[in-house]
Design an enzyme around this catalytic site. Structure first.
Site, PDB file in Angstrom:
ATOM      1  N   HIS A   1      40.310  18.713  21.798  1.00  0.00           N
ATOM      2  CA  HIS A   1      41.188  19.620  21.043  1.00  0.00           C
ATOM      3  C   HIS A   1      42.442  19.950  21.844  1.00  0.00           C
ATOM      4  O   HIS A   1      43.545  19.961  21.295  1.00  0.00           O
ATOM      5  CB  HIS A   1      40.463  20.931  20.694  1.00  0.00           C
ATOM      6  CG  HIS A   1      39.626  20.849  19.470  1.00  0.00           C
ATOM      7  ND1 HIS A   1      40.145  20.615  18.208  1.00  0.00           N
ATOM      8  CD2 HIS A   1      38.289  20.978  19.298  1.00  0.00           C
ATOM      9  CE1 HIS A   1      39.169  20.605  17.328  1.00  0.00           C
ATOM     10  NE2 HIS A   1      38.034  20.821  17.965  1.00  0.00           N
TER      11      HIS A   1
ATOM     12  N   CYS B   1      32.499  20.431  13.631  1.00  0.00           N
ATOM     13  CA  CYS B   1      33.655  21.115  14.194  1.00  0.00           C
ATOM     14  C   CYS B   1      34.034  22.275  13.288  1.00  0.00           C
ATOM     15  O   CYS B   1      34.105  22.110  12.065  1.00  0.00           O
ATOM     16  CB  CYS B   1      34.821  20.134  14.313  1.00  0.00           C
ATOM     17  SG  CYS B   1      36.317  20.849  15.016  1.00  0.00           S
TER      18      CYS B   1
ATOM     19  N   HIS C   1      34.326  17.449  23.566  1.00  0.00           N
ATOM     20  CA  HIS C   1      34.829  17.768  22.222  1.00  0.00           C
ATOM     21  C   HIS C   1      35.947  18.813  22.312  1.00  0.00           C
ATOM     22  O   HIS C   1      37.009  18.643  21.707  1.00  0.00           O
ATOM     23  CB  HIS C   1      33.674  18.286  21.349  1.00  0.00           C
ATOM     24  CG  HIS C   1      34.083  18.687  19.979  1.00  0.00           C
ATOM     25  ND1 HIS C   1      33.856  17.900  18.871  1.00  0.00           N
ATOM     26  CD2 HIS C   1      34.711  19.806  19.515  1.00  0.00           C
ATOM     27  CE1 HIS C   1      34.322  18.513  17.792  1.00  0.00           C
ATOM     28  NE2 HIS C   1      34.842  19.675  18.165  1.00  0.00           N
ATOM     29  N   GLU C   2      35.699  19.876  23.081  1.00  0.00           N
ATOM     30  CA  GLU C   2      36.713  20.938  23.208  1.00  0.00           C
ATOM     31  C   GLU C   2      37.930  20.445  23.990  1.00  0.00           C
ATOM     32  O   GLU C   2      39.068  20.780  23.648  1.00  0.00           O
ATOM     33  CB  GLU C   2      36.111  22.187  23.848  1.00  0.00           C
ATOM     34  CG  GLU C   2      34.968  22.814  23.072  1.00  0.00           C
ATOM     35  CD  GLU C   2      35.260  23.106  21.608  1.00  0.00           C
ATOM     36  OE1 GLU C   2      36.445  23.284  21.233  1.00  0.00           O
ATOM     37  OE2 GLU C   2      34.303  23.133  20.818  1.00  0.00           O
TER      38      GLU C   2
END
Length: 177
Positions: free
Chosen positions: A141, A95, A137-138
């Site tokens: 966030h 990351c 993953h994004e």
């Protein structure tokens, strides 16, 4: 609008905030294009797979990510519609906000997603394998979850020790030249 990478050392709590919905009516077409360009340029410059707005000091639901080889997209208000294959695939992830830290994270193999593009058009698509992983993953966030949240304290401690060891070796090797 200034885009600057936020790392865990800068402000972990900021990275763990839930991003606000992106309101197309609050921005001009030119400003939206600039947001898209800034995200795209940042990913290309860093040779990364993706980046979320919150990582670049822009706490709104927007990120850029590859959806296929050579196909990079900036997605506004993205969401996961359905997990199509919940096979939990463990692979190494890194990351940008956690430099040089790599962890094994389990993610679903195939997903159905939707997002708005630059023109506020709703798009739906399937992603699998590496591209599903990147999207998830994004999306994490935007939801205030960072990848270290998926591992235990011991795994994280061991991974951080590897980073320290690597950096010491790197510094030592620089001194030899």
């Amino acid at each position: 609008m200034e885009f600057k990478l936020v790392t865990e050392k800068d402000n972990l709590e900021y990275l763990k905030q839930v991003s606000k919905p992106f309101d197309f009516n609050s921005y001009t077409n030119e400003e939206i294009k600039k947001i898209e360009n800034n995200i795209t340029n940042y990913v290309f410059e860093q040779q990364a797979f993706g980046v979320a707005g919150v990582q670049l000091s822009f706490p709104y639901r927007v990120f850029g990510v590859y959806v296929d080889e050579g196909d990079f997209r900036v997605m506004f208000n993205p969401s996961l519609l359905k997990i199509l294959d919940d096979t939990n695939v463990n692979e190494t992830e890194g990351c940008l906000s956690f430099p040089e830290l790599f962890l094994n994270i389990g993610r679903s193999k195939r997903i159905l997603i939707e997002y708005h593009d630059l023109e506020n058009k709703l798009n739906t698509t399937e992603l699998s394998d590496y591209y599903a992983r990147g999207f998830l993953h994004e999306l994490d966030h935007l939801n205030g979850t960072v990848f270290i949240d998926y591992v235990g304290k011991l795994s994280l401690k061991l991974a951080r020790k590897k980073v320290v060891k690597y950096n010491k070796r790197k510094s030592f090797n620089r001194g030899i030249n």
